[in-house]
Design a protein around this motif. Structure first.
Motif, PDB file in Angstrom:
ATOM      1  N   PHE A 247       0.835  -1.195   0.000  1.00 50.58           N
ATOM      2  CA  PHE A 247       0.000   0.000   0.000  1.00 50.58           C
ATOM      3  C   PHE A 247       0.877   1.256   0.000  1.00 50.58           C
ATOM      4  N   ALA A 248       1.942   1.204  -0.798  1.00 47.80           N
ATOM      5  CA  ALA A 248       2.917   2.288  -0.850  1.00 47.80           C
ATOM      6  C   ALA A 248       3.193   2.672  -2.298  1.00 47.80           C
ATOM      7  N   HIS A 249       3.290   3.971  -2.541  1.00 51.34           N
ATOM      8  CA  HIS A 249       3.549   4.492  -3.873  1.00 51.34           C
ATOM      9  C   HIS A 249       4.935   5.135  -3.913  1.00 51.34           C
ATOM     10  N   LEU A 250       5.274   5.736  -5.040  1.00 49.85           N
ATOM     11  CA  LEU A 250       6.631   6.227  -5.254  1.00 49.85           C
ATOM     12  C   LEU A 250       7.074   7.211  -4.178  1.00 49.85           C
ATOM     13  N   LEU A 251       6.246   8.188  -3.855  1.00 52.98           N
ATOM     14  CA  LEU A 251       6.646   9.190  -2.870  1.00 52.98           C
ATOM     15  C   LEU A 251       6.730   8.602  -1.464  1.00 52.98           C
TER      16      LEU A 251
END
Length: 461
Positions: A247-251
């Motif tokens: 549940f993690a994106h690039l930023l």
């Protein structure tokens, strides 16, 4: 001997810093270690004893008239016992007035370490001895502390340590720079029933399934690249730290990277204060200043396309690069990374959203169809310290990209299946551990951060 109760030289300096060393004044203490320096003045002799617990030595004063102690010199192993005496008026804050000095291990006449300054190049030829020199005694203590705080950070933040395999049939980066493994060169598939078993270049693919179950995981272990590169930043065997979280994106990946690194570096600076001070005095006079800025200053975040424009502007204003072709789709060289971090931003930068054709197949494809959600952390003096991305979690997009690259789909089907059975967004990064050691110590060659370097055309034993 109860090792949990054994006093170390580090303990003495810790008490000195707390202004509590006086409670040991006059007490009889015992230490074992190796001699860094030995000298005598008439009937009195002095030893600089180091037990490996810290950079600083313990000065031992003893009777020089004993014949059995006449052979004590640099490198000898000794055990001493005596009374601790505070000497605040002297160069050293305390010393041990020895009642017993026992020479445990002599050194031969051809022992390669001498009192004179020795080059790093020569010391690389004797890695079994170089940890007894001031520089490498400090380097490997810092390396140990960094590894400890890496585990501590992840443990405190709910990450699980997953031991990914060293032997694998998958090439994570897809570049083919792998060391092949076989039990019988004439029958390569006989042992594992596969022809393409090699040493891992990354634990990422194997740790991803665990991230989809546990949420936050990491792997930390040796990795191998059969890259015929003989630079100061590349090794054939090195260690990688690779967290992966769901549940993690690039930023989010950038946020974790920055928080993690600042924690590990700051804790190591506290733990290894004597060592860092030595590096600042003898290796890099700007090290402390740079490390403090690393901890205190926010890392800049820069789009790949914007970095291109900045380099173009620099060229137009008269700065000369050896490579002046800054077209979209080309990777940056070390001189470009150096200019961005040291001249323009004067600190670490996250370079994000790279062209997809220069990045790995597993990275999330952005909506523009040209870039992927990738990030490299560039730092002054080092260049690339970490590389990461948001992972492509769409089965069809990932399959299409793998087909575009003519990959062996069957070999990676297990990895593809993760995207059609409970797929979720997730991200991660890889940190070259030795480059982190270089960052914290100021050492300029990766060979000088590895206990036993394995590099292209360079392995002793």
């Amino acid at each position: 001997m109860d090792l949990t109760e054994q006093q170390t030289i580090r303990d003495l300096y810790a008490l000195l810093e707390k202004e509590e060393l006086s409670k040991l004044q006059g007490q009889t203490l015992s230490f074992g270690g190796f001699v860094r320096n030995a000298r005598s003045m008439g009937q009195v002799a002095f030893l600089s004893l180091n037990d490996g617990s810290c950079f600083e030595n313990l000065q031992v004063v003893y009777d020089a008239s004993k014949d059995e102690l006449s052979g004590i010199r640099l490198g000898c192993s000794v055990q001493v016992e005596g009374v601790l005496v505070l000497t605040p008026e002297a160069k050293q804050p305390f010393e041990l007035k020895a009642s017993r000095v026992e020479l445990i291990g002599k050194v031969a006449d051809d022992f390669p370490l001498q009192k004179k300054r020795t080059s790093f190049e020569f010391l690389r030829t004797i890695p079994q001895w170089r940890m007894k020199t001031n520089t490498f005694n400090a380097v490997f203590r810092v390396r140990s502390a960094l590894a400890y705080y890496i585990h501590e950070y992840f443990f405190q933040h709910g990450f699980y340590w997953i031991h990914t395999p060293i032997l694998t049939a998958n090439d994570c980066e897809g570049e083919g720079q792998t060391f092949q493994v076989t039990a019988d060169a004439k029958k390569p598939a006989e042992f594992f029933n596969k022809d393409n078993v090699h040493l891992t270049v990354s634990g990422q693919l194997h740790v991803e399934p665990f991230a989809l179950t546990y949420g936050k995981v990491y792997t930390f272990g040796p990795t191998f690249r059969a890259e015929k590169s003989n630079t100061v930043r590349h090794a054939a065997e090195f260690w990688m730290v690779e967290p992966e979280f769901s549940f993690a994106h690039l930023l989010d990946d950038c946020d974790l990277m920055e928080d993690f690194l600042k924690y590990v570096v700051s804790k190591t600076m506290e733990r290894c204060e004597q060592d860092i001070r030595f590096f600042n005095e003898r290796i890099d006079s700007h090290l402390l200043e740079r490390l403090k800025e690393f901890i205190e200053k926010p890392f800049a975040r820069v789009e790949y396309r914007d970095a291109l424009k900045l380099l173009e502007k620099a060229k137009e204003e008269g700065h000369r690069f050896e490579v002046e072709d800054f077209r979209f789709g080309l990777d940056f060289g070390s001189e470009h990374e150096k200019y961005l971090t040291e001249v323009i931003f004067k600190g670490p930068i996250f370079l994000i959203n790279y062209p997809k054709d220069i990045k790995a197949f597993y990275m999330k494809q952005n909506d523009d169809g040209e870039t992927v959600a990738a990030v490299d952390l560039l730092v002054p003096q080092i260049g690339e310290l970490c590389g990461g991305s948001e992972r492509e979690c769409d089965y069809d997009k990932l399959l299409s990209r793998m087909e575009e690259l003519h990959m062996n789909i069957e070999a990676y089907q297990w990895y593809l299946d993760l995207r059609k059975n409970g797929s979720i967004p997730h991200s991660g990064f890889g940190l070259g551990f030795e480059r982190l050691v270089m960052l914290v110590t100021g050492m300029q060659n990766i060979r000088d951060t590895l206990p036993y370097p394995r590099c292209y055309k360079d392995m002793l034993f």
